[in-house]
Design a protein around this motif. Structure first.
Motif, PDB file in Angstrom:
ATOM      1  N   LYS A  34     -29.848 -33.231 101.755  1.00  0.00           N
ATOM      2  CA  LYS A  34     -30.383 -31.872 101.595  1.00  0.00           C
ATOM      3  C   LYS A  34     -30.325 -31.099 102.900  1.00  0.00           C
ATOM      4  N   VAL A  35     -30.395 -31.807 104.006  1.00  0.00           N
ATOM      5  CA  VAL A  35     -30.153 -31.218 105.327  1.00  0.00           C
ATOM      6  C   VAL A  35     -29.594 -32.328 106.204  1.00  0.00           C
ATOM      7  N   SER A  36     -28.572 -32.026 107.017  1.00  0.00           N
ATOM      8  CA  SER A  36     -28.210 -33.007 108.044  1.00  0.00           C
ATOM      9  C   SER A  36     -27.921 -32.290 109.345  1.00  0.00           C
ATOM     10  N   LEU A  37     -28.253 -32.954 110.424  1.00  0.00           N
ATOM     11  CA  LEU A  37     -27.948 -32.386 111.729  1.00  0.00           C
ATOM     12  C   LEU A  37     -27.299 -33.449 112.586  1.00  0.00           C
TER      13      LEU A  37
ATOM     14  N   ARG B 132     -32.450 -30.523  94.549  1.00  0.00           N
ATOM     15  CA  ARG B 132     -32.863 -31.495  95.554  1.00  0.00           C
ATOM     16  C   ARG B 132     -33.815 -30.946  96.609  1.00  0.00           C
ATOM     17  N   SER B 133     -33.789 -29.642  96.840  1.00  0.00           N
ATOM     18  CA  SER B 133     -34.683 -29.080  97.856  1.00  0.00           C
ATOM     19  C   SER B 133     -34.761 -27.568  97.700  1.00  0.00           C
ATOM     20  N   THR B 134     -35.445 -26.954  98.662  1.00  0.00           N
ATOM     21  CA  THR B 134     -35.577 -25.501  98.616  1.00  0.00           C
ATOM     22  C   THR B 134     -34.881 -24.878  99.822  1.00  0.00           C
TER      23      THR B 134
ATOM     24  N   PRO C 134     -45.821 -34.416  92.587  1.00  0.00           N
ATOM     25  CA  PRO C 134     -45.357 -35.192  93.734  1.00  0.00           C
ATOM     26  C   PRO C 134     -45.502 -34.471  95.080  1.00  0.00           C
ATOM     27  N   ILE C 135     -45.782 -35.296  96.095  1.00  0.00           N
ATOM     28  CA  ILE C 135     -45.911 -34.806  97.469  1.00  0.00           C
ATOM     29  C   ILE C 135     -44.539 -34.868  98.117  1.00  0.00           C
ATOM     30  N   THR C 136     -43.936 -33.712  98.312  1.00  0.00           N
ATOM     31  CA  THR C 136     -42.589 -33.690  98.887  1.00  0.00           C
ATOM     32  C   THR C 136     -42.645 -33.180 100.321  1.00  0.00           C
ATOM     33  N   PRO C 137     -41.624 -33.452 101.117  1.00  0.00           N
ATOM     34  CA  PRO C 137     -41.581 -32.877 102.467  1.00  0.00           C
ATOM     35  C   PRO C 137     -41.656 -31.353 102.416  1.00  0.00           C
ATOM     36  N   GLU C 138     -41.040 -30.778 101.359  1.00  0.00           N
ATOM     37  CA  GLU C 138     -41.053 -29.318 101.197  1.00  0.00           C
ATOM     38  C   GLU C 138     -42.494 -28.819 101.127  1.00  0.00           C
ATOM     39  N   MET C 139     -43.309 -29.555 100.343  1.00  0.00           N
ATOM     40  CA  MET C 139     -44.701 -29.167 100.154  1.00  0.00           C
ATOM     41  C   MET C 139     -45.500 -29.393 101.441  1.00  0.00           C
TER      42      MET C 139
END
Lengths: 282, 698, 156
Positions: A190-193, A258-260, B685-690
């Motif tokens: 979802k992110v890579s650096l 998968r992400s925001t 769910p507890i996500t990194p985004e949250m």
């Protein structure tokens, strides 16, 4: 039911391609899933298929004065085990997919899939890897960034095969790689650096930053990198704010399964800052 | 000395599974078998205005509602789901018809040529929308003492709301089912938990007499509730197809189809209003539980019952007003999933206790312990805690083994530790067991004993544990106990394999039969002992008022979770889980630890990485690339321990275990995350985004 | 396309659709029912087989790619010494519950130990990260591998 070719040599393969448009299959890990239709039914291929994964000419990994040559059909596991492949690149490959998939997937497949989440791409962009394309009558050498036009699209011509990738034989003194996925094992990125730098006696001699999955293509800016090169490592910390701001303009992520977008952006910028802080301590 | 019942034996089924010789339904072959593929609604809510079929080649069939010989409804608690859609569709993925034939390529071609015309209608998806529009399926309410007065007297009132998301079972073996006629008897074979549920559904849908239907369970590759009611639907599908074609019909779902159309854990919102007295004790609770049931009722009413009867968890709250509502939305029906509604409300109340304690400046564990139920206390429904409550011992073990208080003190920011306390009501809710009246048969046949039950092996170990109970009682080797094929034509209905009831209820009956058989052993070469379940006399339950003993007994536990959060990316790592359980007496310690660890990891998945959301009625995470369950790299070390507390009516003192394992890890992980960040966690769910958003002042 | 390969040490020659998944070829045409389909997209590992000694997801492998290669499924592997040791480890540790993931795990364990006969626990976890199990929570599978390694020292 599609026609399929299994040429015995690269020359034979190129001859077929000079007369007929084919879908080229190496490991199959992307294509077979993208074209899958269901259990016990054939995947949907609309063009004749050409298998190239078995071609010995495409599997070799070797070094000469141009750099390290990685055959297009080298599988990820072989790259991880090969002494010539730079350490950080091995580490990145080791975080791709799963062991069974890495036993099948090839580097050319990851490149030709042309996904912004392709995990070999940040490295190939950062080191300006050269893609070698071959047809019956010519050989083209193109930088990775020029080879990939947009998501899922490359500039390969129907009569060409991607035969190898050339990367510099170089290890950096500082290496930083973070891949963020939905979980720790087997995840799409979802992110890579990727951050790499040469810091000698507190002087930054060379530096690269590349990010995956946070824009339509890999984010890599030689211009921003240049502004950090030949600075003192200690100065980098003060520049961080400004550098991060410049990258912020290039990072344009999306919301997906998968992400925001907002997380991707914030996390990328924080990772860039972290990499710079690491460098500044040299 | 004879070995303890808890001493582990080799699992009866493991060798054939390790050798790849276990035959799951997808491995079965039938002569002249046909394959079936389901055509499903692509609209969330619509009238079907036309179905245009291509020319159907010879030997291929389209099977739809017009082919159903009996009732076109899936029989379950509320029989509202059409076997095949009629005039309308209510969710994306709803089955409309089957295409059946010998060659799957041709079936796919026919499916691609079928055109369905819809007239779309306005649909609704979220609990918030559903509450606003009052699309209530079920609205339950119960009270204890005088909550109204108690809230008036309370010196402080604290309100909060917690939510949980979908969870997909991801049993490794996707749903699979087959049907054939042998002479004029209909056989249905498949991966399932409840052969008699499937049989009862077939009785109505196929309009066949009882003796003309047999349902046979095949080796089942995981279920977790996902194969409780769902096989009644796909079972009817293949039965109707085989009825039409008079050939065996097999239907195995691909994973994406399975995720699209099979039941999931109910998304939930739980609202709490707590009334505190001058000593900070919670004297009154107002609890409002909202479950997203999806488009049809199915099992949702009973899921909701367990949710609201578990809502006060291990705590004794004097005054209660508990409301629970199932809401209809245009989403795939929610259904049974390990814990059955209880994990949702227990997550809520555990977090509520922790959050109130933190507001009050009291140690959360100490605050919880102050409210703990003990033996003979009234339950939330006005029944009684009949068993001895060993929570103090459980908690002490968990605290000591995890070094809880020391870590609580020394943890730095981004390191956290949290504890959850929890229980699970054993067996069916309320009158369930007295309605089912589980029957079992134990048959002596010279030197072997045949065990006839409808409980299935689905990975949990029934095929080992039940024979072990019999063998141990009769003092014979386990190899001498034969587990009869779970075929409704050969076995009595001992009830479904659900509600953590198999060991305690069915195993308990087996123990009784075995004891009798032992006493009569020399009576004859062959004879049979049979028992029907009888609820202990001292238990009372009123289904209309929800008053009495909702469960005969409870299993109890505590989980401690240790976490670390990456300060840059907010990635969450679960470092360690320490779990202590009171399941009465473990029947097989190793098998039990395996089950407990598996449940804990499923709970961790639900609480962290298993994100499943919808957009306009469509699942956003529609395959295993997007919907992630834990891998070997995601799981922590798990220490598992037990406190013995034999239950008089369980075999060798055993109580329930399978679902209990799931309940504790989500609130323990969430509490640890709160501890790590110093911020409240209200949703999983507890996500990194949250987490990045919550910790925004960083 | 006419292809030749070896399956569990026996030569096979057959006419196949080159794009057919090896998973389908093995299960439906060659009767290798130990190879399971759990997802069809390389995520779950239930279909893992050995190709030239290395684990691969047979759901992503086209038949045209196995020409002249050596395929091993559990039907063949279960007769080996390595299998017996792995089996004993898994039995003793209680690694098996529903069993649907187990054949894929056995093949992945063999592949892991082929490449790394003496892995750490972290390396075992990484090596098996392409195989999903929903029943056990993995702890007991890792223990089973550990037992196999102890018992089978020198076999890999």
């Amino acid at each position: 039911m599609v026609k399929a070719y299994r040429p015995n040599t690269l020359t034979e393969a190129l001859e077929i391609l000079s007369t007929e448009k084919c879908t080229i299959m190496a490991g199959g890990t992307d294509l077979m899933v993208q074209r899958a239709r269901g259990s016990a039914v054939l995947p949907g291929f609309d063009r004749p298929l050409m298998f190239v994964g078995h071609l010995k000419e495409l599997q070799k990994i070797y070094q000469d004065e141009e750099g390290i040559h990685i055959g297009a059909a080298a599988i990820l596991t072989d790259m991880m085990e090969h002494e010539l492949i730079p350490g950080i690149f091995k580490e990145m490959i080791g975080q791709m997919a799963s062991p069974p998939t890495r036993n099948m997937a090839t580097i050319a497949g990851n490149i030709c899939n042309a996904s912004p989440a392709g995990d070999t791409l940040p490295y190939l962009y950062a080191v300006n890897a050269q893609i070698v394309l071959q047809s019956t009558d010519q050989k083209r050498i193109i930088a990775t960034r020029d080879f990939i036009i947009s998501p899922k699209k490359t500039c390969i011509k129907p009569d060409e095969i991607l035969v190898k990738i050339i990367i510099p034989a170089k290890e950096y003194s500082n290496n930083y790689y973070r891949k963020l996925g939905q979980r720790k094992g087997m995840s799409l990125t979802k992110v890579s650096l990727l951050g790499m730098a040469d810091v000698v006696d507190g002087n930054i001699l060379d530096l690269h930053i590349a990010l995956g999955s946070v824009a339509a293509s890999i984010v890599h800016s030689p211009k921003i990198e240049k502004s950090m090169i030949s600075k003192k490592a200690g100065e980098i910390k003060e520049m961080a704010e400004e550098i991060v701001k410049q990258y912020a303009d290039l990072i344009r992520p999306i919301d997906d399964a998968r992400s925001t977008a907002i997380y991707r952006k914030k996390a990328s910028l924080r990772l860039i800052k972290d990499f710079m802080e690491n460098i500044s301590q040299e | 000395m004879k070995e303890s019942i808890s001493t582990s034996v080799l699992r009866v089924d493991s060798r054939k599974k390790i050798r790849g010789e276990a035959e799951y339904i997808s491995d079965w072959k039938f002569e002249n078998m046909l394959y079936a593929k389901t055509v499903r609604s692509t609209k969330a809510k619509a009238k079907i205005t036309a179905i245009k079929l291509p020319d159907i080649p010879k030997d291929y069939y389209v099977v739809d509602r017009n082919d159903v010989p009996g009732v076109n409804r899936m029989r379950t608690v509320v029989s509202d789901h059409p076997i095949f859609a009629e005039e309308d569709v209510q969710y994306i993925g709803q089955p409309i018809l089957l295409v059946v034939g010998p060659d799957r390529e041709i079936i796919y071609k026919i499916v691609s040529q079928i055109e369905i015309k819809y007239q779309e209608e306005e649909a609704l998806f979220t609990l918030e929308e559903a509450e606003k529009r009052s699309t209530v399926f079920t609205d339950y309410n119960y009270k204890k003492s005088d909550p109204k007065k108690a809230f008036e007297q309370a010196v402080r009132i604290i309100e909060d709301e917690y939510s949980t998301g979908y969870q997909e079972h991801v049993y490794l073996e996707p749903q699979g089912i087959a049907a054939e006629y042998k002479d004029d008897t209909l056989f249905v074979y498949g991966s399932m938990q409840c052969p008699f549920y499937v049989k009862n559904a077939l009785l109505e849908t196929m309009a066949l007499p009882e003796e003309k239907i047999r349902v046979v369970q095949t080796v089942t590759g995981g279920a977790f509730g996902g194969k409780e009611e769902f096989p009644s639907l796909n079972g009817c599908h293949v039965a109707v197809a085989t009825h039409k074609t008079r050939q065996p019909v097999v239907m195995i779902y691909d994973r994406d189809e399975d995720i699209l159309c099979s039941t999931k854990r109910h998304p939930s919102i739980t609202r709490f209003k707590a009334g505190l007295d001058e000593y900070d004790q919670i004297i009154a609770l107002d609890i409002d539980v909202l479950l997203n049931a999806g488009a049809y009722n199915g099992l949702s009413p009973v899921v909701l019952q367990r949710a609201i009867f578990s809502a006060t968890n291990v705590y004794n709250i004097e005054h209660l007003n508990v409301r629970g509502r199932n809401f209809m939305t245009n989403l795939v029906p929610s259904g049974a999933y390990r814990g059955f509604g209880a994990p949702q409300t227990i997550f809520g109340i555990e977090m509520m206790f922790q959050d109130i304690a933190l507001i009050l400046g009291i140690d959360p564990l100490e605050y919880k312990m102050r409210h703990l139920l003990k033996q003979n206390d009234p339950t939330c429904t006005g029944g009684s805690i009949h068993e001895e409550v060993k929570m103090k011992e459980i908690v002490q073990k968990a605290v000591e083994q995890s070094d809880y208080y020391n870590k609580l003190k020394t943890n730095k920011k981004y390191q956290g530790i949290g504890i959850s306390l929890f229980l699970h009501g054993c067996g069916f809710t309320g009158k369930g067991e007295t309605l089912i009246k589980g029957k079992i048969i134990l048959q002596k046949n010279k030197d072997v004993v045949i065990l006839k039950v409808s409980s299935v092996e689905m990975g949990q170990g029934a095929e080992t544990v039940l024979p072990k109970i019999v063998a141990h009682t009769l003092d014979i080797p386990i190899e001498k106990v034969i587990y009869e094929t779970v075929d409704t034509g050969l076995i009595p209905d001992s009830g479904p394999t659900v509600a953590s009831r198999t060991t305690m209820i069915v195993g308990g009956l087996l123990r009784e039969c075995a004891l009798e058989m032992k006493a009569r052993w020399d009576e004859a070469e062959t004879f049979e002992v049979s028992k029907i379940y009888k609820h202990p006399d001292f238990l009372h339950w009123d289904d209309d008022t929800f008053h009495g003993d909702a469960y005969p007994v409870h299993s109890w536990g505590a989980n401690v979770a240790e976490v670390e959060i990456d300060p840059i990316t907010y990635e969450l790592t679960i470092k360690k889980i320490t779990a202590v359980f009171d399941v009465g007496v473990p029947i097989d310690e190793r098998a039990l630890i395996g089950q407990m660890q598996g449940g804990i990891v499923q709970g961790i998945g639900w609480a962290t990485i298993e994100v499943m959301k919808t957009a306009n009625g469509k699942l956003i995470q529609k395959n295993l690339t997007d919907y992630k369950i834990p891998t070997s790299m995601d799981v922590p070390g798990i220490d598992c321990d037990f406190v013995l507390n034999p239950y008089e009516f369980g075999p060798f003192g055993a109580k329930c275990a399978g679902e209990l394992s799931f309940v504790g890890s989500p609130p323990a992980v969430a509490a640890a995350v709160e501890n790590a960040l110093g911020k409240p966690i209200k949703d999983i769910p507890i996500t990194p985004e949250m987490l990045m958003e919550i910790d925004n002042d960083h | 396309m006419i292809i030749e390969f070896t399956l569990n040490n026996e030569k096979v020659k057959m006419d196949v659709e080159p794009t057919m998944r090896v998973l389908d070829l093995l299960r439906n045409d060659l009767g290798m029912s130990s190879v399971k389909e759990g997802c069809g997209e390389g995520e779950c590992g239930a279909c893992v087989i050995l190709v030239d000694g290395r684990a691969m997801n047979s759901c992503m492998l086209p038949a045209g790619a196995i020409v002249n290669r050596s395929i091993v499924t559990l039907e063949g592997f279960k007769h080996t010494e390595q299998f017996k040791v792995i089996e004993a480890g898994l039995l003793k540790a209680g690694s098996v519950q529903c069993g649907f993931c187990t054949p894929g795990f056995v093949m992945a364990i063999e592949s892991l130990l082929n490449q790394n006969p003496d892995p750490t626990d972290e390396e075992i976890k990484e090596g098996l990260s392409g195989n999903l199990c929903r029943c056990t929570g993995y702890n007991m599978i890792i223990k089973g591998v550990r037992l196999a390694i102890e018992k089978g020292a020198g076999l890999w």
